[in-house]
Design an enzyme around this catalytic site. Sequence first.
Site, PDB file in Angstrom:
ATOM      1  N   GLU A 276      -5.419   1.768  -4.030  1.00 56.92           N
ATOM      2  CA  GLU A 276      -3.210   2.340  -4.575  1.00 56.92           C
ATOM      3  C   GLU A 276      -2.897   1.383  -3.392  1.00 56.92           C
ATOM      4  O   GLU A 276      -1.388   0.908  -2.927  1.00 56.92           O
ATOM      5  CB  GLU A 276      -2.571   3.795  -3.601  1.00 56.92           C
TER       6      GLU A 276
ATOM      7  N   ASP B  20       1.077  -0.793  -0.039  1.00 57.72           N
ATOM      8  CA  ASP B  20       0.520   0.101  -0.062  1.00 57.72           C
ATOM      9  C   ASP B  20       0.679   1.144  -0.042  1.00 57.72           C
ATOM     10  O   ASP B  20       1.914   1.360   0.865  1.00 57.72           O
ATOM     11  CB  ASP B  20      -0.885  -0.117   1.185  1.00 57.72           C
ATOM     12  N   ILE B  21       0.733   2.155  -1.065  1.00 59.47           N
ATOM     13  CA  ILE B  21       1.255   3.596  -1.259  1.00 59.47           C
ATOM     14  C   ILE B  21       0.709   4.252   0.332  1.00 59.47           C
ATOM     15  O   ILE B  21      -0.145   4.879   0.860  1.00 59.47           O
ATOM     16  CB  ILE B  21       0.661   4.151  -2.292  1.00 59.47           C
TER      17      ILE B  21
END
Length: 334
Positions: free
Chosen positions: A258, A215-216
């Site tokens: 994301e 996950d960003i």
Amino acid sequence: MIILLIIFFFVVFFGFSFIINTVKIYRTDDAFIINRLGQIRGSIQRYAKLKIINLPEATQVKNYINKAFKEVDREYLDNKILESYQKKFQFRKSYINLKTEWQKLERTNSTPQILTLSERCWQLADQTTTKAQRIAEMKDEHLLTIIENVRNLIFCIIFMLIAAIYFFVKKDLEKNATLDGLTLLYNRNYFGNQLQRCIWKSRKDNLPISVIMIDIDHFKQINDTYGHAKGDEVLAKVAQIIRKQIRESDLAFRYGGEEFLVALPGISLDEAVKIAERIREAIKNTNFGIRRKVTVSCGITEYRAGDTLKEFVKRADKALYTAKNRGRDRCEIG
């Protein structure tokens, strides 16, 4: 039978030519112009932001906007066929006002003026785009009247198009059904069946299989600060980095907004941790063209005997949230 086929293709050919010529008259670059006006609208706002924070990319955006204006001038504004439509919807007046306000915006360095002119340009660009869409709609009404007179030819053309779609576009349709359009990784719809197949094969061959959930970090802040277009660029680049750091036989999915998931058939937990760290470091050390580091958090787990697909993925997801809660930019095992 052969004679009927020859007559059929003869009629289709000349009917198709007639309709194509009619379409060219009534639909002169509609999609191109509406797209360009929309790009001008968005790019002016981007230029204003870059100008205010004094980034060199502002010059590139300005040049792009000016190029887009020239294309609209050449392809649309000076088109004699469109004069009556433009007059009816006052397109020309709205468009010239937009160019005038943009030229003022180009010349100013005052932040309050930039903000005011940017908002004014956006409103004018929105109005102008709407007018272009109205022109396209009116042209479509005229076009439908003409097409009604050759509707028998349209049936032939539809048949030809269906055949063309079946033989020439089938592969693209299958590809689009499995790939995420932005990142070009496998999409969420393709995820379940493929991961389940990997699990079955690994169990059959008595090999491990691991997954990494990625996950960003603070992605919403990137979107809020730099805009969704830049956010999309970051997503695409992160996906590209992930793809480069894994094997051809591994599977990478865009799992959510994301969030990404990587399936690693034949890879044990220890090796998966090394791969996750490699991905994390590669992303952290990449220049994304923004004034901040882009980092990711990772959750890693290995398949355990008796796991359902949901349990397997949920464990990786839980490890990801542990990484988030412990400060981000790190990998955790689940």
